[in-house]
Design a protein around this motif. Structure first.
Motif, PDB file in Angstrom:
ATOM      1  N   ALA A   1      -1.408   8.594  -3.792  1.00  0.00           N
ATOM      2  CA  ALA A   1      -1.892   7.345  -3.197  1.00  0.00           C
ATOM      3  C   ALA A   1      -3.071   6.781  -3.976  1.00  0.00           C
ATOM      4  CB  ALA A   1      -2.276   7.580  -1.733  1.00  0.00           C
ATOM      5  N   LEU A   2      -4.002   7.643  -4.371  1.00  0.00           N
ATOM      6  CA  LEU A   2      -5.169   7.189  -5.128  1.00  0.00           C
ATOM      7  C   LEU A   2      -4.776   6.692  -6.516  1.00  0.00           C
ATOM      8  CD1 LEU A   2      -7.660  10.036  -4.124  1.00  0.00           C
ATOM      9  CD2 LEU A   2      -7.773   7.631  -3.413  1.00  0.00           C
ATOM     10  N   TYR A   3      -3.892   7.415  -7.171  1.00  0.00           N
ATOM     11  CA  TYR A   3      -3.481   7.031  -8.520  1.00  0.00           C
ATOM     12  C   TYR A   3      -2.683   5.733  -8.512  1.00  0.00           C
ATOM     13  CZ  TYR A   3      -1.089   7.256 -13.049  1.00  0.00           C
ATOM     14  OH  TYR A   3      -0.595   6.963 -14.284  1.00  0.00           O
ATOM     15  N   LEU A   4      -1.738   5.613  -7.612  1.00  0.00           N
ATOM     16  CA  LEU A   4      -0.886   4.417  -7.578  1.00  0.00           C
ATOM     17  C   LEU A   4      -1.659   3.170  -7.160  1.00  0.00           C
ATOM     18  CD1 LEU A   4       2.323   6.002  -6.017  1.00  0.00           C
ATOM     19  CD2 LEU A   4       1.995   5.271  -8.400  1.00  0.00           C
TER      20      LEU A   4
ATOM     21  N   SER B   1       0.855  -1.179   0.000  1.00  0.00           N
ATOM     22  CA  SER B   1       0.000   0.000   0.000  1.00  0.00           C
ATOM     23  C   SER B   1       0.895   1.235   0.000  1.00  0.00           C
ATOM     24  CB  SER B   1      -0.890   0.011   1.248  1.00  0.00           C
ATOM     25  OG  SER B   1      -0.106   0.249   2.416  1.00  0.00           O
ATOM     26  N   PHE B   2       0.343   2.369  -0.350  1.00  0.00           N
ATOM     27  CA  PHE B   2       1.108   3.608  -0.373  1.00  0.00           C
ATOM     28  C   PHE B   2       1.744   3.869   0.987  1.00  0.00           C
ATOM     29  CE2 PHE B   2       1.586   8.220  -0.050  1.00  0.00           C
ATOM     30  CZ  PHE B   2       2.175   8.545  -1.266  1.00  0.00           C
ATOM     31  N   GLU B   3       0.946   3.676   2.050  1.00  0.00           N
ATOM     32  CA  GLU B   3       1.443   3.947   3.394  1.00  0.00           C
ATOM     33  C   GLU B   3       2.540   2.967   3.792  1.00  0.00           C
ATOM     34  OE1 GLU B   3      -2.936   5.262   3.416  1.00  0.00           O
ATOM     35  OE2 GLU B   3      -1.697   3.721   2.466  1.00  0.00           O
ATOM     36  N   ASP B   4       2.349   1.675   3.497  1.00  0.00           N
ATOM     37  CA  ASP B   4       3.365   0.678   3.849  1.00  0.00           C
ATOM     38  C   ASP B   4       4.655   0.899   3.055  1.00  0.00           C
ATOM     39  OD1 ASP B   4       1.665  -0.519   5.653  1.00  0.00           O
ATOM     40  OD2 ASP B   4       1.090  -2.178   4.333  1.00  0.00           O
TER      41      ASP B   4
ATOM     42  N   VAL C   1       2.420  13.991 -12.667  1.00  0.00           N
ATOM     43  CA  VAL C   1       2.016  12.590 -12.759  1.00  0.00           C
ATOM     44  C   VAL C   1       3.193  11.731 -13.210  1.00  0.00           C
ATOM     45  CG1 VAL C   1       0.566  10.937 -14.013  1.00  0.00           C
ATOM     46  CG2 VAL C   1      -0.445  13.034 -13.089  1.00  0.00           C
ATOM     47  N   SER C   2       3.963  12.245 -14.151  1.00  0.00           N
ATOM     48  CA  SER C   2       5.163  11.531 -14.580  1.00  0.00           C
ATOM     49  C   SER C   2       6.119  11.322 -13.413  1.00  0.00           C
ATOM     50  CB  SER C   2       5.865  12.313 -15.697  1.00  0.00           C
ATOM     51  OG  SER C   2       7.091  11.718 -16.055  1.00  0.00           O
ATOM     52  N   PHE C   3       6.245  12.336 -12.565  1.00  0.00           N
ATOM     53  CA  PHE C   3       7.091  12.215 -11.372  1.00  0.00           C
ATOM     54  C   PHE C   3       6.548  11.131 -10.445  1.00  0.00           C
ATOM     55  CE2 PHE C   3       8.514  13.119  -7.126  1.00  0.00           C
ATOM     56  CZ  PHE C   3       9.824  13.570  -7.280  1.00  0.00           C
ATOM     57  N   ILE C   4       5.244  11.135 -10.216  1.00  0.00           N
ATOM     58  CA  ILE C   4       4.619  10.138  -9.338  1.00  0.00           C
ATOM     59  C   ILE C   4       4.832   8.731  -9.882  1.00  0.00           C
ATOM     60  CG2 ILE C   4       2.395   9.272  -8.490  1.00  0.00           C
ATOM     61  CD1 ILE C   4       1.518  12.275  -8.362  1.00  0.00           C
ATOM     62  N   GLU C   5       4.684   8.568 -11.180  1.00  0.00           N
ATOM     63  CA  GLU C   5       4.892   7.256 -11.789  1.00  0.00           C
ATOM     64  C   GLU C   5       6.328   6.783 -11.600  1.00  0.00           C
ATOM     65  OE1 GLU C   5       1.647   7.585 -15.473  1.00  0.00           O
ATOM     66  OE2 GLU C   5       3.738   8.215 -15.769  1.00  0.00           O
ATOM     67  N   THR C   6       7.269   7.705 -11.634  1.00  0.00           N
ATOM     68  CA  THR C   6       8.679   7.351 -11.511  1.00  0.00           C
ATOM     69  C   THR C   6       9.091   7.111 -10.063  1.00  0.00           C
ATOM     70  OG1 THR C   6       9.178   8.693 -13.468  1.00  0.00           O
ATOM     71  CG2 THR C   6      11.037   8.086 -12.065  1.00  0.00           C
ATOM     72  N   TYR C   7       8.672   7.999  -9.161  1.00  0.00           N
ATOM     73  CA  TYR C   7       9.200   7.993  -7.795  1.00  0.00           C
ATOM     74  C   TYR C   7       8.193   7.564  -6.727  1.00  0.00           C
ATOM     75  CZ  TYR C   7      12.946  10.478 -10.130  1.00  0.00           C
ATOM     76  OH  TYR C   7      13.958  10.823 -10.988  1.00  0.00           O
ATOM     77  N   ARG C   8       6.922   7.426  -7.098  1.00  0.00           N
ATOM     78  CA  ARG C   8       5.901   6.856  -6.238  1.00  0.00           C
ATOM     79  C   ARG C   8       5.784   7.590  -4.885  1.00  0.00           C
ATOM     80  NH1 ARG C   8       3.790   2.101  -7.838  1.00  0.00           N
ATOM     81  NH2 ARG C   8       3.373   1.581  -5.675  1.00  0.00           N
ATOM     82  N   SER C   9       5.899   6.857  -3.781  1.00  0.00           N
ATOM     83  CA  SER C   9       5.684   7.458  -2.467  1.00  0.00           C
ATOM     84  C   SER C   9       6.781   8.432  -2.061  1.00  0.00           C
ATOM     85  CB  SER C   9       5.547   6.360  -1.398  1.00  0.00           C
ATOM     86  OG  SER C   9       6.728   5.588  -1.299  1.00  0.00           O
ATOM     87  N   TYR C  10       7.790   8.611  -2.891  1.00  0.00           N
ATOM     88  CA  TYR C  10       8.837   9.606  -2.637  1.00  0.00           C
ATOM     89  C   TYR C  10       8.243  10.989  -2.398  1.00  0.00           C
ATOM     90  CZ  TYR C  10      13.551  11.623  -3.208  1.00  0.00           C
ATOM     91  OH  TYR C  10      14.746  12.263  -3.004  1.00  0.00           O
ATOM     92  N   VAL C  11       7.041  11.228  -2.925  1.00  0.00           N
ATOM     93  CA  VAL C  11       6.432  12.554  -2.828  1.00  0.00           C
ATOM     94  C   VAL C  11       6.264  13.022  -1.385  1.00  0.00           C
ATOM     95  CG1 VAL C  11       5.238  12.371  -5.042  1.00  0.00           C
ATOM     96  CG2 VAL C  11       4.082  11.597  -2.951  1.00  0.00           C
ATOM     97  N   ILE C  12       6.160  12.090  -0.425  1.00  0.00           N
ATOM     98  CA  ILE C  12       5.945  12.507   0.969  1.00  0.00           C
ATOM     99  C   ILE C  12       7.150  13.232   1.538  1.00  0.00           C
ATOM    100  CG2 ILE C  12       4.455  10.482   1.318  1.00  0.00           C
ATOM    101  CD1 ILE C  12       6.731   9.578   3.378  1.00  0.00           C
TER     102      ILE C  12
END
Length: 437
Positions: A353-356, A130-133, A384-395
């Motif tokens: 989190a919702l997108y991933l 999960s995004f949180e885990d 979105v491209s950043f999220i796809e590449t780095y995922r939960s890194y955004v936090i």
């Protein structure tokens, strides 16, 4: 942001070899020596993982022979996962009573880095989290994901700041387009911004005389700016010109990528830990690790620390607007909008989190970013491209910034006390849990 395998000079490599001695080392114990062995094996494992996943290693300036070996014969991911498990068992076995206070912090740092390796290697092997885990495993912090509707009151406040009627994101985009740095002036404005960030930092933190950076403009990247640390107190700072660069980005990127951000953090860790203590684990930077939580959080907060209150808008108005050919009389209105938008930052965590998790389509994520982070369509697509590449890194950017800010502000109300606290964060084996103390 940052990413690449970089090796420094042979002189530094020799200084990091096991058996080399830094000045005034404390008495060695079995647990101290165990941490040394774990550290070198951690570097080997990380470099080999970097051969299995491009971008896994953000920077490396340690012994050349370790990199050469990793490139020549990287172990399979399945074997690297077992190695990470073995290293975790060993580091836990190091007895705290046999370690100095600094070594106990070193142990906690290594535990966090190894836990991140276990998580990332599992992801490479196909395990789902999960995004949180995922965030907790990689970065040592479990994010609280707020519903998007909780940001609606912030949007209502911003709506009153932006002239015109109709769609807020479109109005914000049109308003901000008045503050784009002309292409032929970008380099001069960025250089001036970085120089100002450096001057503010050097008032409080002593940097090596040899520290330096190169500035480069690039395209076709998922990020807006990046620091590639090369070792020997040297960075390459890259600025992405795919999208328009607003006047506010000069100090943002100058502080974040440079001073007191990534360049200073890496420089101090190299000087004080890699060279000063001979802790070889700091010569390698696995991107997906708690080290990034500290790096991104401190880099984002560094903007506010260097230019508190109205100081940022005032400097931009007096120094950068004239350089860019923009009207200084409008600086306060733009600054007020940027300050208000900052409260929307963590909405990006919810959207990611919702997108991933598959609960949003790509187009829905773009639309949500346009609404809740007030990006232009091009900016939202880039995010979105950043999220796809780095995922939960955004936090790391928003939660990290908030935790570093809270830690630094607890140190006192004076700038001197706060800068001293910041220096501790970026020059010691800091883990996210330290920020709560």
């Amino acid at each position: 942001m940052k990413i690449r395998n970089i090796v420094s000079t042979a002189a530094l490599a020799a200084a990091l070899m096991l058996g080399s001695t830094a000045a005034a080392q404390p008495a060695r114990t079995a647990s101290s020596e165990l941490l040394d062995r774990v550290a070198e094996d951690f570097v080997r494992m990380t470099l080999e993982a970097g051969e299995r996943e491009p971008g896994y290693v953000d920077a490396y300036y340690g012994p050349v022979h370790l990199m050469d070996t990793a490139k020549a014969a990287p172990r399979p991911v399945s074997v690297l996962r077992k190695e990470a498990d073995r290293l975790m068992t060993l580091v836990v076995a190091a007895k705290d009573k046999q370690l100095s206070p600094d070594e106990r912090r070193r142990k906690l740092f290594l535990k966090g880095q190894i836990k991140a390796a276990q998580t990332r290697l599992a992801m490479i092997a196909g395990d789902k989290f999960s995004f949180e885990d995922e965030a907790q495993g990689l970065f040592g912090v479990r994010p609280v994901i707020k519903p998007l509707k909780s940001y609606d009151p912030i949007l209502a406040r911003i709506d009153k700041l932006v002239p015109g009627k109709g769609d807020l994101a479109a109005r914000v985009d049109a308003f901000q387009n008045r503050y784009v740095i002309p292409t032929d002036k970008v380099e001069a404005v960025m250089q001036a911004g970085i120089a100002a960030c450096k001057a503010k930092t050097e008032e409080h933190i002593k940097l090596p005389a040899s520290e330096r950076f190169d500035l480069e403009f690039v395209t076709k990247k998922p990020w807006s700016g990046y620091n590639w640390y090369k070792g020997d107190a040297h960075s390459l700072i890259q600025i992405n010109t795919d999208l328009p660069i607003y006047i506010s980005r000069a100090l943002d990127l100058g502080c974040h990528e440079g001073y007191p951000g990534h360049h200073v953090l890496n420089t101090l860790l190299e000087e004080k830990l890699t060279k000063g203590k001979g802790w070889v684990e700091f010569s390698v930077y696995p991107l997906f690790s708690p080290q990034s939580f500290i790096a991104e959080g401190s880099a984002n907060f560094g903007i506010e620390l260097a230019f508190p209150g109205k100081a940022k808008t005032d400097f931009e108005r007096d120094k950068l607007y004239p350089l860019a050919g923009l009207d200084p009389k409008t600086a306060e209105a733009y600054g007020a909008l940027q300050d208000a938008k900052a409260a929307l930052s963590s909405s990006g965590n919810t959207i990611a989190a919702l997108y991933l998790s598959g609960k949003m389509t790509k187009e829905q994520a773009v639309q949500a970013l346009m609404k809740y982070t007030l990006y232009s369509r091009g900016g939202a697509e880039k995010r979105v491209s950043f999220i796809e590449t780095y995922r939960s890194y955004v936090i790391n950017y928003n939660i990290g910034q908030d935790m570093v800010r809270d830690y630094v502000y607890r140190a006192g109300k004076t700038q001197d006390a706060r800068w001293k606290a910041m220096e501790r964060v970026i020059s010691e084996p800091t883990v996210p849990a330290d920020l709560r103390k």
